[in-house]
Design a protein around this motif. Structure first.
Motif, mmCIF file in Angstrom:
data_model
loop_
_atom_site.group_PDB
_atom_site.id
_atom_site.type_symbol
_atom_site.label_atom_id
_atom_site.label_comp_id
_atom_site.label_asym_id
_atom_site.label_seq_id
_atom_site.Cartn_x
_atom_site.Cartn_y
_atom_site.Cartn_z
ATOM 1 N N ASN A 143 40.938 116.523 -1.084
ATOM 2 C CA ASN A 143 41.110 116.376 -2.535
ATOM 3 C C ASN A 143 42.464 115.790 -2.889
ATOM 4 N N ASP B 73 38.300 113.145 -0.414
ATOM 5 C CA ASP B 73 37.676 114.290 -1.075
ATOM 6 C C ASP B 73 37.356 115.442 -0.140
ATOM 7 N N GLU B 74 37.161 115.153 1.123
ATOM 8 C CA GLU B 74 36.809 116.237 2.032
ATOM 9 C C GLU B 74 37.423 116.034 3.403
ATOM 10 N N GLU C 31 41.374 107.840 -1.979
ATOM 11 C CA GLU C 31 41.110 109.231 -2.342
ATOM 12 C C GLU C 31 40.344 109.870 -1.203
#
Ligand code: CUA
Length: 152
Positions: free
Chosen positions: A85, A125-126, A123
């Motif tokens: 994140n 995210d996980e 980015e």
């Protein structure tokens, strides 16, 4: 009927502009947010605030900046670790010849030119592991020029 011609010409121009804008938007990668460039001499890396100590730095709640030096046939720092994140901007420069900084399986991919600072934002995210590879032939060790990005 010159008037009609002008009208048609204006319409063509407008459609052309809209098409250009649309194409430009579609052409952008998902992970790529910006591609601004900045310059630095390879001789000045030792005194530069960012590159004298290649590292990952937290700059906001979920924002990080990674200052990376590519040099035959390594990346510094390696591995790069960031939390999930997060939004990470990589600033990458070369100490010697042209390399690239490319995260396998993503569209994070930038040429790294000595004298220039490439920047690319992604980015994450996980949790994941990404190999970093060099896509520009840079000498005998080119095929072994690898790094890792760990999203923890
Ligand atoms: Cu560095 Cu190829």
């Amino acid at each position: 009927t010159y008037e009609k011609l002008w009208l048609v010409a204006a319409m063509v121009l407008i459609v052309g502009i809209i098409a250009t804008i649309t194409y430009g938007t579609v052409g952008l990668g998902i992970a790529m947010v910006d591609d601004q460039e900045d310059t630095i001499s390879p001789n000045d890396l030792g005194e530069d605030e960012r590159f004298s100590d290649p590292r990952v730095e937290q700059v906001g709640e979920n924002e990080y900046e990674a200052y990376v030096i590519a040099q035959t046939f390594t990346y510094q720092p390696n591995p790069i670790e960031v939390p999930e994140n997060s939004e990470v901007t990589f600033y990458v420069t070369s100490r010697d010849v042209i390399h690239s900084f490319s995260l396998v399986g993503t569209n994070v991919n930038t040429m790294v030119v000595p004298g220039e600072v490439a920047s690319i934002t992604a980015e994450f995210d996980e949790p994941a592991e990404y190999g970093v590879v060099c896509n520009e032939y840079c000498g005998s060790g080119h095929h072994d020029m690898e790094g890792m990005v760990y999203v923890l």
